[in-house]
Write a protein that holds these residues in place. Structure first.
Motif, mmCIF file in Angstrom:
data_model
loop_
_atom_site.group_PDB
_atom_site.id
_atom_site.type_symbol
_atom_site.label_atom_id
_atom_site.label_comp_id
_atom_site.label_asym_id
_atom_site.label_seq_id
_atom_site.Cartn_x
_atom_site.Cartn_y
_atom_site.Cartn_z
ATOM 1 N N GLU A 81 -21.345 9.233 -2.172
ATOM 2 C CA GLU A 81 -22.684 8.685 -2.518
ATOM 3 C C GLU A 81 -22.949 7.275 -1.769
ATOM 4 O O GLU A 81 -24.023 6.629 -1.683
ATOM 5 C CB GLU A 81 -22.785 8.540 -4.237
ATOM 6 C CG GLU A 81 -22.691 9.947 -4.833
ATOM 7 C CD GLU A 81 -21.197 10.374 -4.988
ATOM 8 O OE1 GLU A 81 -20.407 9.683 -4.620
ATOM 9 O OE2 GLU A 81 -21.224 11.713 -5.539
ATOM 10 N N GLY A 82 -21.719 6.414 -1.774
ATOM 11 C CA GLY A 82 -22.028 5.170 -1.168
ATOM 12 C C GLY A 82 -21.944 5.161 0.373
ATOM 13 O O GLY A 82 -22.261 3.981 0.700
ATOM 14 N N LEU A 83 -21.947 6.150 1.082
ATOM 15 C CA LEU A 83 -22.468 6.440 2.341
ATOM 16 C C LEU A 83 -23.579 6.281 2.817
ATOM 17 O O LEU A 83 -24.433 6.857 2.073
ATOM 18 C CB LEU A 83 -21.454 7.645 2.975
ATOM 19 C CG LEU A 83 -19.825 7.430 2.941
ATOM 20 C CD1 LEU A 83 -19.499 8.709 3.471
ATOM 21 C CD2 LEU A 83 -19.443 6.296 3.656
ATOM 22 N N PRO A 84 -24.064 6.013 4.048
ATOM 23 C CA PRO A 84 -25.424 5.809 4.346
ATOM 24 C C PRO A 84 -25.930 7.431 4.649
ATOM 25 O O PRO A 84 -24.954 8.301 4.714
ATOM 26 C CB PRO A 84 -25.439 5.391 5.842
ATOM 27 C CG PRO A 84 -24.204 4.583 5.900
ATOM 28 C CD PRO A 84 -23.167 5.183 4.943
ATOM 29 N N ALA A 85 -27.169 7.738 4.436
ATOM 30 C CA ALA A 85 -27.615 9.129 4.600
ATOM 31 C C ALA A 85 -27.561 9.832 5.863
ATOM 32 O O ALA A 85 -27.322 10.872 5.689
ATOM 33 C CB ALA A 85 -29.232 8.999 4.189
ATOM 34 N N TYR A 86 -26.985 9.244 7.004
ATOM 35 C CA TYR A 86 -26.820 9.572 8.231
ATOM 36 C C TYR A 86 -25.253 10.444 8.113
ATOM 37 O O TYR A 86 -24.928 10.581 9.206
ATOM 38 C CB TYR A 86 -27.189 8.889 9.335
ATOM 39 C CG TYR A 86 -26.745 7.416 9.119
ATOM 40 C CD1 TYR A 86 -25.259 7.100 9.626
ATOM 41 C CD2 TYR A 86 -27.521 6.337 9.012
ATOM 42 C CE1 TYR A 86 -24.638 5.849 9.621
ATOM 43 C CE2 TYR A 86 -26.967 5.175 8.971
ATOM 44 C CZ TYR A 86 -25.757 4.762 9.314
ATOM 45 O OH TYR A 86 -25.081 3.622 9.260
ATOM 46 N N GLY A 104 -16.903 2.418 10.975
ATOM 47 C CA GLY A 104 -17.187 2.856 12.629
ATOM 48 C C GLY A 104 -17.448 4.500 12.699
ATOM 49 O O GLY A 104 -17.418 5.012 13.741
ATOM 50 N N ALA A 105 -17.759 5.001 11.214
ATOM 51 C CA ALA A 105 -17.669 6.449 11.316
ATOM 52 C C ALA A 105 -19.065 7.116 12.045
ATOM 53 O O ALA A 105 -18.925 7.941 12.730
ATOM 54 C CB ALA A 105 -17.978 7.038 9.941
ATOM 55 N N ASP A 106 -20.140 6.214 12.168
ATOM 56 C CA ASP A 106 -21.438 6.748 12.744
ATOM 57 C C ASP A 106 -20.826 6.669 14.192
ATOM 58 O O ASP A 106 -21.298 7.613 14.860
ATOM 59 C CB ASP A 106 -22.538 5.872 12.338
ATOM 60 C CG ASP A 106 -23.696 6.250 13.121
ATOM 61 O OD1 ASP A 106 -24.134 7.512 12.970
ATOM 62 O OD2 ASP A 106 -24.545 5.501 13.700
ATOM 63 N N ALA A 107 -20.361 5.729 14.550
ATOM 64 C CA ALA A 107 -20.036 5.733 16.072
ATOM 65 C C ALA A 107 -18.961 6.892 16.662
ATOM 66 O O ALA A 107 -19.400 7.357 17.757
ATOM 67 C CB ALA A 107 -19.483 4.468 16.609
ATOM 68 N N ILE A 108 -18.125 7.236 15.777
ATOM 69 C CA ILE A 108 -17.277 8.119 16.353
ATOM 70 C C ILE A 108 -17.891 9.601 16.062
ATOM 71 O O ILE A 108 -17.630 10.477 16.958
ATOM 72 C CB ILE A 108 -15.885 7.953 15.319
ATOM 73 C CG1 ILE A 108 -15.150 6.961 15.378
ATOM 74 C CG2 ILE A 108 -15.076 9.411 15.267
ATOM 75 C CD1 ILE A 108 -14.279 6.463 14.447
ATOM 76 N N GLN A 109 -18.653 9.804 15.012
ATOM 77 C CA GLN A 109 -19.683 11.197 14.880
ATOM 78 C C GLN A 109 -20.353 11.401 16.301
ATOM 79 O O GLN A 109 -20.591 12.418 16.594
ATOM 80 C CB GLN A 109 -20.342 10.981 13.758
ATOM 81 C CG GLN A 109 -19.635 11.535 12.509
ATOM 82 C CD GLN A 109 -20.547 12.279 11.440
ATOM 83 O OE1 GLN A 109 -21.565 11.726 11.245
ATOM 84 N NE2 GLN A 109 -20.346 13.428 10.777
ATOM 85 N N ARG A 110 -20.931 10.174 16.739
ATOM 86 C CA ARG A 110 -21.882 10.312 17.979
ATOM 87 C C ARG A 110 -21.082 10.513 19.268
ATOM 88 O O ARG A 110 -21.742 11.224 20.203
ATOM 89 C CB ARG A 110 -22.812 8.988 18.013
ATOM 90 C CG ARG A 110 -23.951 9.081 16.865
ATOM 91 C CD ARG A 110 -24.821 7.853 17.190
ATOM 92 N NE ARG A 110 -24.281 6.611 16.742
ATOM 93 C CZ ARG A 110 -23.808 5.590 17.384
ATOM 94 N NH1 ARG A 110 -23.934 5.864 18.923
ATOM 95 N NH2 ARG A 110 -23.627 4.540 17.081
ATOM 96 N N GLY A 111 -19.774 10.013 19.267
ATOM 97 C CA GLY A 111 -18.916 10.266 20.166
ATOM 98 C C GLY A 111 -18.185 11.442 20.392
ATOM 99 O O GLY A 111 -17.611 11.827 21.475
ATOM 100 N N LEU A 112 -17.680 11.964 19.303
ATOM 101 C CA LEU A 112 -16.943 13.342 19.197
ATOM 102 C C LEU A 112 -17.264 14.286 18.170
ATOM 103 O O LEU A 112 -17.847 13.890 17.305
ATOM 104 C CB LEU A 112 -15.422 12.706 18.963
ATOM 105 C CG LEU A 112 -14.605 11.999 20.085
ATOM 106 C CD1 LEU A 112 -13.116 11.921 19.407
ATOM 107 C CD2 LEU A 112 -14.488 12.922 21.161
#
Length: 743
Positions: free
Chosen positions: A578-583, A559-567
């Motif tokens: 290293e295991g996280l997506p590039a974004y 859920g990190a991407d949605a949280i970064q885009r929202g806050l």
């Protein structure tokens, strides 16, 4: 009589606010007492008791039809008939089964099932299925859809996953299913799913992005069949007959008024049946029928009479309708319209009426949306100002006519192609509005502040010149700027959110906030967007100073991407960047790092010799006034042994269960060294991993450690530094929620 109707409605609506249903004995006594009071002047009380008794009896029937606890999580062969409109997308079939029977154990009358990789399923078919059954349980958070209440309102007694199945009796699909199939096959310029929503009330063809745009712009009611669509069709039919009669084109031997009223109601009822007859449709059909009856008798009909009759008719037909947010929004919107157009001197011009309707309805719905925990659209008045006539006058007529003439070559498909193109233009415009003004989730406010805001909204709906009306604005703004609840220095507020099989823990101090893990994301199910982000906004958090992802697994970082885009997130740290997506570029966890926020101390640790993602979990210790919380991610027994040789291996009051309480973690050595007073478990109800493992649970109990489980208690709130017991959201009693969830 009006007083009696109000009392009956109050009794029926009281069901929504009951923490528990009355005992069976009281349910038998209430109708008798009500009938005894009817002949006397206390008849309003009698009507209230009758409404309350009927609502409670109906709710008890629905609760009694839920899956028995011994069958929860078990797989049973059962037979039943498919009802409704099955949904098939991306290898997943969702459908409802009615009249289920099994050889062993009583099965609820209505089940909601999911079949991964299953064959096409059609309405009316009889199947023999092997189903893993689950009790109707949902997540319980500050800001989330109440799945349990929705299932009960639909009278669904259990959910389940189909493991295998055999078709027993094929049948011709229902007429609604055949129409939907034809609609989805036509070339509608990519908007066939939207046309199915408009014509049939079936929103399964709309994408998640479509729903987000509709919610952000406050136009959801336009894409599901609403009372406005029903009333419009009835009015068009009435006006058509009246116009023909006026110009002498109507047959003279047929009295035009009865025919106009009859055809108008038949049109409304037919559209309602096509739509599946949901709550807004029932309300509209009842009100249209009453208006037409009074028109047929040449009598003036006040607006509140059909409103009260429709309200009582809907609730008598289905008392559980009050558990659905759509019920409250539908009737509140109609009540606001009646209020703003009633009792005014003079009239508004058409353009004044149209513009004022939009912002007055937005004001009137604000307190209701806040009470229901729903987002408030900032662009709603502007979006509806343009979208309502666009849908009603341009999209809906060719959509209905195209559906009616689908059997005529080229004509029906051409009309649907035109309707789809117009709908696509509307969605593109709404998407631009949604990007500029996304929906706003108001922070939680106390009851007294909400009451003042609701009174302010009511004052603003009154005609100009009413005394004290200008005070409505500052009273309503209390909802936007509620009093802040400042945390004491040196203490921390900790929330373990209920995110199912995953983890998301919020730690907030006086001036700072951080999130440890972001909840799971599997496929299109993103709990970061559905639960975590709305909960943060509900708590009034405008930014995160730190988001720490223990490791890269989807149940912790999904859920990190949605949280970064929202806050705004000032800093992103992970134990496995290293295991996280590039974004999601993250800093590595710096083992040994320490800092203080407002008198609360934070410490990080990571095992240097970790070999896999779970072992790489970044562990955090939070200490407030000597009370400690240890957040461990998914470390296993090997990482736990390494942890025992660090400064974090001290007496810990609160332990977040490593790896959701799996068998490979929570070793006896760790529990002996930390001696936790309580353990926090975050996991999904009936998860396929068997978390928490019975041996681990027994280990906690032998140690005398209190267990707080999100699957049983929902979201948990802990005030670190006060040494107090945590607060469970499931402990906030609702009659449709079992507490405690497990015996």
């Amino acid at each position: 009589m009006r007083t009696g109707m109000l009392a009956l409605a109050a009794g029926l609506l009281s069901l929504r606010f009951l923490p528990a249903l009355p005992a069976i004995g009281w349910l038998a006594v209430l109708p008798v007492v009500a009938l005894m009071l009817l002949p006397f002047r206390t008849y309003p009380l009698a009507f209230f008791l009758l409404g309350l008794a009927w609502a409670c009896i109906s709710a008890q029937w629905a609760l009694d039809d839920r899956l028995a606890e011994p069958l929860d999580g078990q797989t049973r062969w059962l037979e039943g008939r498919v009802v409704g409109l099955p949904q098939q997308a991306e290898g997943l079939v969702r459908f409802e089964l009615e009249g289920g029977r099994a050889r062993r154990g009583r099965i609820p009358q209505r089940l909601r099932l999911a079949w991964y990789g299953g064959p096409p399923v059609h309405s009316g078919e009889r199947w023999r299925l092997a189903v893993k059954l689950k009790r109707p349980v949902g997540l319980v958070n500050l800001q989330a859809f109440d799945h349990e209440a929705w299932l009960l309102a639909q009278r669904i007694g259990a959910t389940g996953t189909v493991k295998d199945g055999q078709l027993l009796a094929a049948t011709q699909e229902s007429w609604r299913a055949r129409i939907r199939q034809r609609l989805l096959q036509v070339d509608a310029q990519g908007r066939a799913g939207g046309l199915a929503a408009l014509v049939l009330g079936d929103g399964s063809g709309l994408s998640r992005e479509d729903w987000r745009v509709l919610q952000d712009t406050g136009t959801v009611h336009l894409m599901v069949i609403s009372g406005q669509h029903i009333s419009l069709l009835a009015a068009v039919m009435y006006a058509l007959v009246a116009g023909l009669a006026r110009y002498g084109l109507w047959p003279g031997r047929w009295p035009w008024l009865p025919w106009a009223c009859g055809l108008a109601f038949a049109s409304a009822l037919g559209y309602g049946l096509l739509a599946g007859f949901d709550v807004p449709v029932r309300r509209a059909c009842v009100m249209v029928a009453l208006v037409l009856i009074w028109r047929l008798r040449f009598r003036h009909l006040g607006a509140w009479w059909p409103f009260l009759l429709a309200l009582n008719a809907v609730l008598l037909f289905e008392p559980l309708a009050s558990l659905q947010p759509g019920f409250w929004l539908s009737f509140t919107a109609v009540a606001v319209l009646i209020l703003i157009f009633g009792g005014r001197l003079g009239g508004w011009r058409w353009w004044q009426s149209w513009t004022r309707i939009q912002w007055l309805i937005a004001i009137g719905l604000c307190p209701v949306l806040l009470a229901l925990g729903l987002p408030i659209s900032l662009s709603g008045p502007l979006a509806n100002l343009l979208a309502e006539p666009w849908i009603s006058l341009l999209v809906l007529p060719p959509a209905l006519l195209g559906t009616l003439f689908l059997a005529v070559p080229y004509l029906g498909e051409g009309l649907l192609w035109l309707a789809g193109g117009l709908l696509d233009v509307l969605f593109r415009g709404l998407a631009l509005l949604a990007a500029q003004w996304p929906a706003w989730i108001a922070p939680a406010i106390p009851l007294w502040a909400w009451s003042i805001s609701a009174l302010g909204a009511f004052l603003l709906l009154l005609p100009a010149g009413v005394p004290l009306r200008p005070l409505g604005w500052p009273m309503l703004l209390l909802m936007v700027f509620p009093p802040k609840n400042t945390l004491p220095y040196g203490e921390a507020e900790v929330w373990q959110l209920d995110v199912g099989q995953g983890l998301a823990v919020l730690v907030r101090t006086r001036e700072h906030a951080m999130l440890y893990d972001a909840g799971p994301r599997f496929g299109d199910s993103d709990l970061g967007a559905r639960v975590v982000l709305p909960s943060l906004r509900k708590l009034g958090i405008a930014r995160l100073d730190l988001m720490l992802l223990s490791h890269a697994d989807a149940d912790h970082a999904g859920g990190a991407d949605a949280i970064q885009r929202g806050l705004p997130v000032a800093r992103l740290v992970s134990g496995d960047p290293e295991g996280l997506p590039a974004y999601l570029p993250a800093e590595p966890c710096a083992s040994g790092e320490q800092w203080q926020w407002d008198g609360v101390r934070f410490s990080l640790w990571q095992w240097a010799d970790a070999q896999n993602g779970n072992q790489k979990s970044c562990v955090m210790q939070v200490e407030a006034k000597g009370e400690r919380l240890l957040l461990t991610g998914d470390i296993d027994a090997q990482a736990e042994r390494a942890l025992l040789n660090t400064p974090l291996a001290v007496e810990t009051h609160w332990l977040q269960a490593p790896h959701h309480g799996s068998r490979s973690s929570s070793s006896p050595a760790l529990l002996k060294a930390l001696a936790p007073s309580a353990v926090l478990i975050s996991r999904g109800h009936g998860n396929g991993f068997g978390h928490p493992h019975p041996q681990v649970v027994e280990r906690y109990r032998q140690q005398g450690t209190a267990i707080y489980d999100s699957a049983e208690q929902g979201a948990l709130r802990l005030m670190l530094g006060t040494y107090a017991e945590p607060t469970s959201l499931r402990a906030q009693r609702r009659f449709w929620r079992k507490w405690p969830l497990s015996p």
